[in-house]
Design an enzyme around this catalytic site. Structure first.
Site, PDB file in Angstrom:
ATOM      1  CE1 TYR A  95      -4.207  -0.628  -3.509  1.00 49.32           C
ATOM      2  CE2 TYR A  95      -5.188   0.581  -1.702  1.00 49.32           C
ATOM      3  CZ  TYR A  95      -5.157  -0.538  -2.514  1.00 49.32           C
ATOM      4  OH  TYR A  95      -6.056  -1.554  -2.319  1.00 49.32           O
ATOM      5  CE  LYS A 108      -3.461  -1.309   0.716  1.00 48.63           C
ATOM      6  NZ  LYS A 108      -4.713  -2.024   0.472  1.00 48.63           N
ATOM      7  CD  GLU A 113      -6.796 -10.928  -0.489  1.00 42.31           C
ATOM      8  OE1 GLU A 113      -6.520 -10.203   0.485  1.00 42.31           O
ATOM      9  OE2 GLU A 113      -6.080 -11.007  -1.503  1.00 42.31           O
ATOM     10  CG  LEU A 140      -2.760  -6.761   0.868  1.00 39.79           C
ATOM     11  CD1 LEU A 140      -1.590  -6.345  -0.016  1.00 39.79           C
ATOM     12  CD2 LEU A 140      -3.709  -5.603   1.065  1.00 39.79           C
TER      13      LEU A 140
HETATM   14  N1  PDD Z   1      -8.029  -2.708   1.351  1.00 42.90           N
HETATM   15  N2  PDD Z   1      -7.081  -7.695   1.093  1.00 42.90           N
HETATM   16  C1  PDD Z   1      -7.278  -6.802   0.107  1.00 42.90           C
HETATM   17  C2  PDD Z   1      -7.403  -7.306  -1.286  1.00 42.90           C
HETATM   18  C3  PDD Z   1      -7.358  -5.421   0.408  1.00 42.90           C
HETATM   19  O1  PDD Z   1      -7.547  -4.537  -0.577  1.00 42.90           O
HETATM   20  C4  PDD Z   1      -7.255  -5.007   1.753  1.00 42.90           C
HETATM   21  C5  PDD Z   1      -7.299  -3.559   2.132  1.00 42.90           C
HETATM   22  C6  PDD Z   1      -7.059  -5.979   2.758  1.00 42.90           C
HETATM   23  C7  PDD Z   1      -6.911  -5.608   4.201  1.00 42.90           C
HETATM   24  O2  PDD Z   1      -5.696  -4.974   4.451  1.00 42.90           O
HETATM   25  P1  PDD Z   1      -5.519  -3.936   5.633  1.00 42.90           P
HETATM   26  O3  PDD Z   1      -5.964  -4.612   6.880  1.00 42.90           O
HETATM   27  O4  PDD Z   1      -4.079  -3.634   5.622  1.00 42.90           O
HETATM   28  O5  PDD Z   1      -6.397  -2.742   5.309  1.00 42.90           O
HETATM   29  C8  PDD Z   1      -6.959  -7.307   2.373  1.00 42.90           C
HETATM   30  C9  PDD Z   1      -7.907  -1.294   1.583  1.00 42.90           C
HETATM   31  C10 PDD Z   1      -8.532  -0.814   2.835  1.00 42.90           C
HETATM   32  C11 PDD Z   1      -8.366  -0.532   0.357  1.00 42.90           C
HETATM   33  O6  PDD Z   1      -8.365  -1.133  -0.704  1.00 42.90           O
HETATM   34  O7  PDD Z   1      -8.673   0.618   0.473  1.00 42.90           O
END
Ligand code: PDD
Length: 287
Positions: free
Chosen positions: A33, A147, A179, A204
């Site tokens: 996703y 992801k 994280e 991620l």
């Molecule tokens: N989550 N680490 C994890 C495990 C995440 O699920 C996310 C993002 C991030 C940050 O990534 P980004 O800056 O690209 O949003 C780091 C999204 C927002 C979600 O799960 O909906």
């Protein structure tokens, strides 16, 4: 206005949007996703999100069901049909429908689902006061750079945080801070260095992370992409997290211990402002 979603070629009423029970996403979490923010109907860093989406698919040998150009049109159309100015776009691609077997057939037709939702930006009060985090053991698989929709480790940790009124759980592997459950994690050392886990297979690689680190370096803030542990974490001058849905959010308390002064720190606030400006430049949205 009724909520409209996109499912495999059709725009449908959200309540009636459905996929087959043998979709491998439903049975195996066999899919990926993306979550992209939009303001004034314009996406933030769409190119970076699409690049990560293509990479996640490639790593799992799932073919892209439509071109990026077509996906962009679908998203634009969905934003229009839902009449939203600001919000989030959830894009999910699964391997598709097949008879249940762990090994996957090569010829399934990948399923594409796109939904639009209201912005999940934290309240102005939380942004200005900073938030509470707890730590949780990192129980996830070893390819956290993909992801994937397989998020059990993430959701159990986030649930534990929610139950004690914390906004996020920071995942700890041994003594190392990896994280957040849905965000990237940072400390600022007493010497003013921003430290965050390197973008390896173990976390991620957030898009917000990429942009914030670039902005930090461009503004002469020292950045170190290295592993930090829980001792350094509680000893830090500042802490913060980043994600597409929360932007840059100060962390002032971890496991009931105050970080630094217990208020959002100057480097965090500077990065918050730089990132807000970055969004304004792309979308015209004022914060
Ligand atoms: N989550 N680490 C994890 C495990 C995440 O699920 C996310 C993002 C991030 C940050 O990534 P980004 O800056 O690209 O949003 C780091 C999204 C927002 C979600 O799960 O909906």
């Amino acid at each position: 206005m009724a909520k409209i979603s996109y499912v495999n070629g059709s725009y449908v009423h959200h309540a009636e949007a459905a996929v087959h029970i043998e979709d491998r996403g439903y049975q195996f979490s066999d899919g990926i996703y993306e979550y992209v923010a939009f303001y004034n109907r314009k996406m933030v860093d769409a190119d970076l999100h699409f690049k990560r989406l293509e990479r996640s698919l490639k790593e799992l040998q799932i073919t892209m069901p439509v071109s990026i150009a077509a996906l962009s049109i679908i998203i634009r159309e969905l934003i229009e049909r839902n009449g939203r100015e600001d919000g989030g776009i959830y894009i999910q691609i699964t391997r598709g429908v097949a008879k249940r077997d762990h090994a996957f057939p090569k010829n399934t037709k990948p399923a594409l689902v796109v939904t639009i939702s209201a912005s999940k930006l934290p309240s102005a009060e939380l942004i200005s006061k900073g938030m509470k985090v707890i730590t949780q053991p990192d129980t996830r698989w070893a390819r956290r750079d993909i992801k994937s929709i397989s998020l059990l480790g993430n959701i159990m940790a986030k649930q534990a945080a929610t139950e004690v009124q914390a906004r996020e759980a920071w995942l700890v592997d041994g003594v190392n801070v990896m994280e957040g459950s849905a965000s990237n994690a940072y400390i600022v050392t007493k010497s003013g260095e921003v430290v965050t886990h390197p973008a390896t297979h173990a976390i991620l690689g957030g898009i917000t992370r990429d942009v914030v680190l670039k902005l930090a370096r461009a503004n002469k803030i020292h950045v170190s992409e290295r592993v930090f542990n829980t001792v350094e974490m509680v000893d830090a001058a500042e802490a913060f997290m980043t994600s597409t849905s929360a932007n840059v959010l100060p962390v002032v308390m971890i496991d009931n211990r105050r970080i630094g002064s217990g208020k959002p720190g100057p480097i965090t606030l500077q990065l918050q402002e730089l990132y807000a400006k970055h969004i304004t430049e792309q979308t015209g949205k004022q914060f």
